[in-house]
Design an enzyme around this catalytic site. Structure first.
Site, mmCIF file in Angstrom:
data_model
loop_
_atom_site.group_PDB
_atom_site.id
_atom_site.type_symbol
_atom_site.label_atom_id
_atom_site.label_comp_id
_atom_site.label_asym_id
_atom_site.label_seq_id
_atom_site.Cartn_x
_atom_site.Cartn_y
_atom_site.Cartn_z
ATOM 1 N N GLN A 110 19.812 37.896 31.634
ATOM 2 C CA GLN A 110 19.748 39.212 32.287
ATOM 3 C C GLN A 110 18.410 39.901 31.988
ATOM 4 O OE1 GLN A 110 22.949 40.333 33.860
ATOM 5 N NE2 GLN A 110 21.509 41.581 35.019
ATOM 6 N N LYS A 113 15.904 38.446 34.352
ATOM 7 C CA LYS A 113 16.243 38.879 35.717
ATOM 8 C C LYS A 113 15.827 40.323 35.926
ATOM 9 C CE LYS A 113 20.538 38.026 36.739
ATOM 10 N NZ LYS A 113 21.998 38.091 37.020
ATOM 11 N N LYS A 125 24.973 42.071 28.278
ATOM 12 C CA LYS A 125 26.178 41.567 28.954
ATOM 13 C C LYS A 125 27.349 41.845 28.030
ATOM 14 C CE LYS A 125 27.177 39.377 32.800
ATOM 15 N NZ LYS A 125 26.420 39.394 34.054
ATOM 16 N N ASP A 165 31.141 42.068 36.774
ATOM 17 C CA ASP A 165 30.826 40.628 36.812
ATOM 18 C C ASP A 165 32.170 39.961 37.151
ATOM 19 O OD1 ASP A 165 28.497 38.654 36.102
ATOM 20 O OD2 ASP A 165 30.222 37.782 35.119
ATOM 21 N N THR A 208 24.481 41.502 45.707
ATOM 22 C CA THR A 208 24.146 40.200 45.120
ATOM 23 C C THR A 208 24.175 39.113 46.195
ATOM 24 O OG1 THR A 208 25.230 40.995 43.119
ATOM 25 C CG2 THR A 208 24.616 38.681 43.179
ATOM 26 N N SER A 377 21.950 48.162 41.275
ATOM 27 C CA SER A 377 22.448 48.948 40.140
ATOM 28 C C SER A 377 21.348 49.870 39.635
ATOM 29 C CB SER A 377 22.892 48.030 38.992
ATOM 30 O OG SER A 377 24.194 47.548 39.196
HETATM 31 P P1 NDP Z 1 34.402 37.386 41.141
HETATM 32 O O1 NDP Z 1 35.351 37.624 40.039
HETATM 33 O O2 NDP Z 1 34.380 38.334 42.293
HETATM 34 O O3 NDP Z 1 34.595 35.927 41.737
HETATM 35 C C1 NDP Z 1 34.463 34.794 40.923
HETATM 36 C C2 NDP Z 1 34.759 33.555 41.742
HETATM 37 O O4 NDP Z 1 34.385 32.423 40.987
HETATM 38 C C3 NDP Z 1 36.232 33.402 42.085
HETATM 39 O O5 NDP Z 1 36.350 32.758 43.320
HETATM 40 C C4 NDP Z 1 36.736 32.532 40.949
HETATM 41 O O6 NDP Z 1 37.888 31.749 41.277
HETATM 42 C C5 NDP Z 1 35.546 31.618 40.726
HETATM 43 N N1 NDP Z 1 35.534 31.189 39.330
HETATM 44 C C6 NDP Z 1 35.443 31.974 38.240
HETATM 45 N N2 NDP Z 1 35.499 31.247 37.121
HETATM 46 C C7 NDP Z 1 35.617 29.979 37.526
HETATM 47 C C8 NDP Z 1 35.717 28.725 36.851
HETATM 48 N N3 NDP Z 1 35.714 28.669 35.507
HETATM 49 N N4 NDP Z 1 35.819 27.596 37.613
HETATM 50 C C9 NDP Z 1 35.823 27.662 38.969
HETATM 51 N N5 NDP Z 1 35.744 28.813 39.667
HETATM 52 C C10 NDP Z 1 35.637 29.925 38.947
HETATM 53 O O7 NDP Z 1 32.942 37.323 40.452
HETATM 54 P P2 NDP Z 1 31.512 37.506 41.117
HETATM 55 O O8 NDP Z 1 31.507 37.001 42.498
HETATM 56 O O9 NDP Z 1 31.062 38.881 40.836
HETATM 57 O O10 NDP Z 1 30.622 36.555 40.182
HETATM 58 C C11 NDP Z 1 30.374 35.191 40.506
HETATM 59 C C12 NDP Z 1 29.126 34.728 39.776
HETATM 60 O O11 NDP Z 1 28.013 35.545 40.174
HETATM 61 C C13 NDP Z 1 29.175 34.834 38.255
HETATM 62 O O12 NDP Z 1 28.407 33.776 37.714
HETATM 63 C C14 NDP Z 1 28.459 36.139 37.957
HETATM 64 O O13 NDP Z 1 27.914 36.167 36.668
HETATM 65 C C15 NDP Z 1 27.374 36.091 39.023
HETATM 66 N N6 NDP Z 1 26.764 37.358 39.382
HETATM 67 C C16 NDP Z 1 27.516 38.426 39.807
HETATM 68 C C17 NDP Z 1 26.903 39.594 40.166
HETATM 69 C C18 NDP Z 1 27.661 40.740 40.728
HETATM 70 O O14 NDP Z 1 27.014 41.721 41.124
HETATM 71 N N7 NDP Z 1 28.976 40.699 40.824
HETATM 72 C C19 NDP Z 1 25.448 39.763 40.043
HETATM 73 C C20 NDP Z 1 24.740 38.561 39.689
HETATM 74 C C21 NDP Z 1 25.401 37.423 39.345
HETATM 75 P P3 NDP Z 1 39.330 32.148 40.640
HETATM 76 O O15 NDP Z 1 39.679 33.466 41.282
HETATM 77 O O16 NDP Z 1 40.215 31.028 41.021
HETATM 78 O O17 NDP Z 1 39.093 32.276 39.164
HETATM 79 O O1 2IT Z 2 24.734 39.112 36.435
HETATM 80 C C1 2IT Z 2 24.422 40.220 36.921
HETATM 81 O O2 2IT Z 2 23.273 40.476 37.256
HETATM 82 C C2 2IT Z 2 25.496 41.199 37.116
HETATM 83 N N1 2IT Z 2 26.657 40.896 36.857
HETATM 84 C C3 2IT Z 2 25.173 42.576 37.596
HETATM 85 C C4 2IT Z 2 24.616 43.429 36.492
HETATM 86 C C5 2IT Z 2 24.433 44.887 36.819
HETATM 87 O O3 2IT Z 2 24.167 45.626 35.869
HETATM 88 O O4 2IT Z 2 24.541 45.298 37.982
#
Ligand code: NDP
Ligand code: 2IT
Length: 443
Positions: A110, A113, A125, A165, A208, A377
């Site tokens: 992070q 980033k 985090k 997250d 994102t 953010s």
């Molecule tokens: P969500 O909780 O909205 O969605 C997560 C998705 O990933 C779900 O479909 C979930 O499936 C799947 N998943 C989670 N854990 C696992 C696992 N161990 N194996 C397989 N599938 C898995 O999270 P986000 O979309 O917010 O986050 C997804 C990724 O993006 C993460 O790596 C996060 O760190 C990253 N990220 C998020 C940001 C944000 O703004 N939200 C910003 C930057 C990065 P299930 O429901 O079945 O668990």
């Molecule tokens: O991995 C990421 O960049 C996030 N989950 C978002 C972090 C934030 O502070 O918006």
């Protein structure tokens, strides 16, 4: 012993058994070691080793009552990795797999980033080993409140600003914020990802996933190409995956997959915009949004599979760390993949990343490709500080510009002998900003 080997030896001893954290450090250290070695101030101030150590780790117990009035106990953390360039900033993750190594890798990444966004935000985090699956809304609320009772000691609008997250979305941020506001009697920008009616920013929910596609568009434009007609394979079915799919379709690409921890939904004709919009709108009502989507539109379900065996031009891993390994990388390349852009944080294993680089597959790491979320953010923080709100279109325009600027920084620092290595560019650009701040601030 080379400088890299010395560092590697030292970090391995400092972080025994913390595989994800060591993986994240190695990926960055390999790319920046020459820049470090060539700069006398960086060496004098020992910046690389110092950047590999979190400034602070807060570890606490979260005790709460479930719907049967039974006591539940979880572990919570906040890793405040670096406040060098601004208040600590980064998401909160609730998932049973959460542990210190995972949160340390996420906080470390992070920092780089956030540095790439050009904004004054440090890196952090946090989260808990709480599994929200099967929990009632009241239980999720009580858990969030109990979590915030501990976390609130360590955060604030100029100290540390958490966001969402995995499994922490608008609902959870609302509960966390309500508790924070209740304790402090303060309306402030202490969390981002808030609802639009109480200080949230337009486009934060979409940022994102949309930003990932804007980055893809910038990468393609650099090669004189367009996104229209390209086949995109997306993993995940959460916030990032769904909004990446939506923007990809809106810009004329064909999105053929989504997935979750149970398997993968293949839709060879390409999901339509309204299918994804429906899934986004209905997600809270469905335990498994992909089952519901398949019931509605059809498609093929692959149990316990990821999408990486499918034929695609662009792979967009948007679920979780290390979800795409070397075998997947080989399968993707056999099927003619040309671009891999990480929507999730560190979704490709080190071996997979190496394969892509060896085979000149364009690989854009998460710290750049998914930076749109934290960037908006950052805009939410400045809107809160100024008690003002910008329109959806203004913020969407800013997001596109930010992703283009990050792209251009990677080109500048990652081009050698006419070849672009986006990962190297991202690591060096982020490292320079952090290292310069460290030197300027002394020991
Ligand atoms: P969500 O909780 O909205 O969605 C997560 C998705 O990933 C779900 O479909 C979930 O499936 C799947 N998943 C989670 N854990 C696992 C696992 N161990 N194996 C397989 N599938 C898995 O999270 P986000 O979309 O917010 O986050 C997804 C990724 O993006 C993460 O790596 C996060 O760190 C990253 N990220 C998020 C940001 C944000 O703004 N939200 C910003 C930057 C990065 P299930 O429901 O079945 O668990
Ligand atoms: O991995 C990421 O960049 C996030 N989950 C978002 C972090 C934030 O502070 O918006």
């Amino acid at each position: 012993m080379s400088a890299y080997d010395k560092l590697e030896d030292w970090i391995s001893k400092q972080n025994p058994g913390q595989d994800e954290y060591l993986q994240a450090i190695r990926e960055i250290a390999r790319d920046v070691i020459d820049v470090y070695e060539a700069n006398e101030s960086y060496k004098k101030y020992d910046v690389l080793r110092r950047l590999c150590m979190p400034e602070r780790i807060i570890h606490f117990t979260v005790t709460w009552l479930n719907d049967n009035q039974e006591v539940e106990i979880n572990q919570g953390w906040r890793v405040q990795h670096s406040g060098l360039i601004g208040p600590y900033k980064g998401g909160l993750r609730f998932h049973p797999t959460v542990n210190e190594s995972i949160l340390k890798f996420l906080a470390f990444e992070q920092c780089f980033k956030n540095a790439l966004t050009g904004m004054p935000i440090g890196g952090a985090k946090g989260g808990a080993d709480f599994d929200p699956r099967g929990r009632s809304e009241a239980e999720v609320m009580r858990f969030c409140q109990a979590f915030m009772i501990e976390l609130q000691h360590h955060i604030g609008p100029n100290t540390d600003v958490p966001a969402g997250d995995i499994n922490v979305g608008a609902r959870e941020i609302g509960f966390l914020y309500g508790e924070y506001r209740g304790i402090h009697n303060l309306f402030s920008g202490t969390l981002t990802g808030k609802g639009l009616s109480f200080g949230g920013s337009h486009v934060r929910t979409e940022a994102t996933g949309f930003g990932l596609i804007y980055m893809l568009r910038a990468v393609l434009a650099h090669q004189g190409k367009k996104i229209n007609g390209l086949v995109l394979g997306v993993s995940g079915a959460g916030n990032v995956a769904m909004h990446a799919a939506l923007k990809g379709i809106q810009l004329g690409a064909k999105v053929i997959s989504l997935s979750n921890s149970r398997g993968c939904l293949e839709y060879p004709e390409g999901f339509r915009e309204q299918d994804i919009e429906w899934a986004i709108d209905n997600k809270p009502d469905h335990k498994n949004v992909l089952t519901a989507l398949q019931d509605k539109i059809g498609g093929t379900w692959h149990d316990n599979k990821t999408p990486w065996h499918l034929k695609m031009d662009v792979a967009l891993p948007c679920a979780t760390q290390n979800e795409l390994d070397e075998t997947d990388a080989k399968a993707l390349m056999q099927n003619g993949v040309n671009y891999v852009l990480e929507g999730a944080n560190m979704p490709c294993t080190d071996e997979a990343r190496q394969r892509f680089e060896d085979n000149q597959i364009v690989y854009v790491p998460g710290k750049a490709a998914n930076a749109g979320g934290v960037a908006i953010s950052g805009l939410e923080m400045s809107q809160n500080a100024g008690f003002q709100r910008d329109s959806f279109d203004q913020i969407d325009e800013s997001l596109q510009q930010i992703m283009q600027t990050i792209h251009d920084q990677m080109i500048e620092d990652g081009t050698k002998d006419g070849k672009v290595n986006y990962a190297r560019g991202a690591n060096i650009a982020g490292f320079r900003r952090l290292a310069d701040a460290m030197v300027a601030q002394g020991i």
